[in-house]
Design an enzyme around this catalytic site. Structure first.
Site, short mmCIF file in Angstrom:
data_model
loop_
_atom_site.label_atom_id
_atom_site.label_comp_id
_atom_site.label_asym_id
_atom_site.label_seq_id
_atom_site.Cartn_x
_atom_site.Cartn_y
_atom_site.Cartn_z
CB SER A 180 -0.90 -0.13 1.35
OG SER A 180 -0.26 -0.04 2.42
CG PHE A 223 8.56 -1.94 9.94
CD1 PHE A 223 9.19 -0.97 10.68
CD2 PHE A 223 9.19 -3.14 9.72
CE1 PHE A 223 10.47 -1.01 10.90
CE2 PHE A 223 10.40 -3.29 10.02
CZ PHE A 223 11.36 -2.40 10.89
CB SER A 227 6.43 7.21 16.72
OG SER A 227 6.47 8.71 16.47
CE1 TYR A 283 2.45 7.40 12.97
CE2 TYR A 283 3.26 9.19 13.98
CZ TYR A 283 3.51 7.97 13.29
OH TYR A 283 4.76 7.41 13.52
CE LYS A 306 3.15 4.08 14.56
NZ LYS A 306 3.53 2.92 14.22
CG ASN A 347 12.02 13.44 13.03
OD1 ASN A 347 12.02 13.36 14.34
ND2 ASN A 347 11.05 13.89 12.16
CG ASN A 349 7.61 12.20 7.07
OD1 ASN A 349 7.36 10.75 6.71
ND2 ASN A 349 7.33 12.58 8.22
CG LEU A 350 12.52 18.11 6.44
CD1 LEU A 350 11.81 19.64 5.89
CD2 LEU A 350 13.36 18.74 7.78
NE ARG A 379 9.89 17.15 14.73
CZ ARG A 379 9.28 18.24 15.12
NH1 ARG A 379 10.14 19.05 15.75
NH2 ARG A 379 8.18 18.49 14.86
N GLY A 385 -0.52 20.04 14.68
CA GLY A 385 -0.06 18.72 15.27
C GLY A 385 1.65 18.77 15.58
C1 UD1 Z 1 6.32 13.23 13.17
C2 UD1 Z 1 6.46 12.40 14.44
C3 UD1 Z 1 7.43 11.38 14.18
C4 UD1 Z 1 6.74 10.04 13.22
C5 UD1 Z 1 6.38 11.06 11.96
C6 UD1 Z 1 5.60 10.34 10.85
C7 UD1 Z 1 6.32 14.08 16.16
C8 UD1 Z 1 7.31 14.76 17.15
N1 UD1 Z 1 7.04 13.32 15.28
O1 UD1 Z 1 7.65 13.57 12.68
O2 UD1 Z 1 7.41 10.43 15.41
O3 UD1 Z 1 7.63 9.36 12.89
O4 UD1 Z 1 5.81 12.14 12.12
O5 UD1 Z 1 5.43 10.94 9.90
O6 UD1 Z 1 5.07 14.10 16.30
N2 UD1 Z 1 8.69 20.48 7.88
C9 UD1 Z 1 8.65 21.49 7.12
N3 UD1 Z 1 8.48 21.32 5.75
C10 UD1 Z 1 7.72 20.15 5.20
C11 UD1 Z 1 7.82 19.29 5.97
C12 UD1 Z 1 8.08 19.08 7.20
O7 UD1 Z 1 9.01 22.46 7.66
O8 UD1 Z 1 7.38 20.23 4.18
C13 UD1 Z 1 9.07 20.20 9.24
C14 UD1 Z 1 7.79 20.06 10.13
O9 UD1 Z 1 6.88 20.91 10.47
C15 UD1 Z 1 8.74 19.48 11.30
C16 UD1 Z 1 9.94 19.00 10.72
O10 UD1 Z 1 10.13 19.59 9.44
O11 UD1 Z 1 8.80 20.72 12.38
C17 UD1 Z 1 10.06 17.50 10.45
O12 UD1 Z 1 8.82 17.01 9.98
P1 UD1 Z 1 8.69 15.60 9.53
O13 UD1 Z 1 9.60 14.87 8.91
O14 UD1 Z 1 7.08 15.55 8.76
O15 UD1 Z 1 8.56 14.63 10.98
P2 UD1 Z 1 7.93 15.10 12.20
O16 UD1 Z 1 6.55 15.90 12.37
O17 UD1 Z 1 8.81 15.52 13.03
#
Ligand code: UD1
Length: 441
Positions: A82, A156, A200, A247, A251, A277, A297-298, A329, A395
């Protein structure tokens, strides 16, 4: 007694393949109605034990599979594709072959079942392949005691988008929470009671913002006394604090359920690994993060901007109480993370960790900001990444960094790779994907 029936429209969809090209054998459209059978697997590999990896073709799952293979473990991968691709399995086969080339020992066995872990019939059918009645204890023809050649399960299989979970919480509770209950109930029926759960850092909720590295004791499921950073003895009561999204709650709920299960039945050994992360990919550049759908995710977003698929990186929040205003992070190389699973399994098997439930942080203990990540990717790619400051994302927390001591002491594990290495490896993966030798998907 074994009973097999031919497939009907309701039979599980299973596809089996093996590293040694025994892909045409087996009964992929077969349903077994008993807990064990005179199975093909028992016949082919009577003395072999396996680790089952549920969701093993995803980003973290596939890296863990490769580390398991390198550690000499036979694996079965259960994945419904998926959020992953069949091609990842081919890459794992290739990597295993390359790794074992010239070795005196053969590559371990790997098998793939395309199945949804929530499809009870399919899971039972797979587990039956590896089960047999335990004659050691049987004084009669009682087949009720089963032994399995699956010595541990790493789970997973979960949805992981925070934003999607806010929009569609039931989807998350059904898959992540109900799914784990059903899976564990089935595993119990097959007497498989070593379970590694992908948790997580999100379980720490708003405690992440407290400004100190997060200790496992900040989120427990039973009452615990512990020594805090200030040297004082404190008590945590089972519960959670300020979970910011479904989410994260899913967990936390899973952990709480698994903790209760281990309390009720002391034969279980359950380890929850709290990922911080994960970034990067295997240094070969053959495995990487390749989700279906739009990444949130970032790192995948940064890579999409780098590749020109997205015009700009939106930075969610530039007014956090951090040195550069962007969120911080604990980024951990996915290979380090994968090795954390091997360490957890090893600790389970050699009884370094006691039976019951135990949680471990898998993080580096070092925080990096969103802008640090951008700078690191720019450095390895020699490309400027366009950025735009936007509002904070629902969130999100500002800071989330691990205290990794417990895993270091009890699992003999700690991170070895830096953020720069992660960025270099992921850049290689991207380059391979562009024009590389092995097509993905
Ligand atoms: C969150 C969870 C993590 C989980 C993951 C799953 C928390 C603290 N962490 O990670 O445990 O495994 O989700 O998806 O809740 N960002 C940007 N621009 C983007 C994308 C992200 O600025 O386009 C920033 C986010 O706002 C954040 C950081 O990058 O501050 C990391 O984001 P991301 O990679 O999505 O992970 P978490 O949100 O930390």
């Amino acid at each position: 007694m074994a009973s097999t029936t031919d497939s009907g429209s309701c039979s599980p969809r299973l596809s089996l393949s093996t590293s040694d090209s025994i892909s045409d054998i087996g009964t992929p459209e077969t349903e077994r109605s008993t807990l064990f059978s005179g199975s093909l697997s028992n016949f082919l590999y009577p003395d072999q034990q396996f680790i089952a990896v549920v969701g093993g073709l995803g980003y973290i799952g596939s890296h863990t599979c490769f580390e398991l293979l390198k550690a000499g473990e036979n694996i079965i991968i259960i994945d419904n594709l998926s959020n992953s691709f069949r091609g990842v399995y081919d890459r794992l086969e290739l990597l295993s072959k390359l790794h074992y080339e010239g070795h005196e020992i053969d590559a371990p066995i790997m098998r793939f079942y395309e199945a949804d872990f929530r499809d009870e019939t399919a899971i039972k059918s797979i587990l039956s392949e590896y089960s047999q009645p335990n004659r050691r204890f049987a004084t009669t023809d009682d087949d009720s005691v089963i032994t399995s050649r699956i010595k541990g399960v790493i789970h997973f299989g979960a949805y992981k988008s925070v934003s999607e979970s806010i929009r569609n919480p039931l989807k998350y509770y059904a898959n992540n929470v109900a799914g784990v209950i059903e899976l564990c109930a089935t595993l119990r029926d097959y007497n498989i009671k070593n379970f590694i759960f992908s948790s997580s850092a999100t379980v720490y909720g708003s405690l992440a913002n407290s400004g100190v590295p997060l200790k496992e004791e900040y989120c427990t499921h039973q009452t615990e006394n512990f020594v805090d950073h200030d040297g004082l003895i404190k008590t945590t009561f089972g519960g959670c604090t300020g979970l910011t999204n479904p989410y994260g709650r899913s967990k936390w709920m899973c952990e709480a359920i698994l903790s209760d299960l281990a309390l009720a039945d002391p034969e279980w050994t359950i380890i929850a690994l709290r990922y911080f992360n994960p970034v990067g990919c295997d240094e070969s550049g053959l495995l990487g993060e390749d989700p279906r759908g739009v990444p949130t995710n970032l790192m995948p977003v940064v890579l999409n901007v780098l590749a020109g698929t997205l015009p700009v990186l939106d930075i969610f929040g530039t007014n956090y109480p951090t040195p550069d205003g962007t969120a911080i992070r604990d980024f951990i190389h996915v290979t380090d993370l994968a090795r954390g699973h091997i360490a957890a399994l090893a600790a389970t098997f050699n009884e370094r960790v006691p039976k019951g439930f135990r949680a471990y942080n898998l993080g580096s203990g070092t925080g990096s900001s969103v802008l640090d990540v951008v700078t690191a990717v720019e450095a390895v790619s020699s490309t400027k990444i366009p950025i735009r400051a936007v509002d904070r994302r629902d969130g999100d927390v500002g800071i989330c960094v691990a205290m990794p001591k417990r895993a270091e002491v009890e699992l003999d594990w700690k991170t070895q790779k830096s953020l720069e290495t992660s960025c270099r490896d992921i850049y290689n993966f991207l380059e391979n994907k562009k024009g590389g030798p092995v097509p993905i998907g």
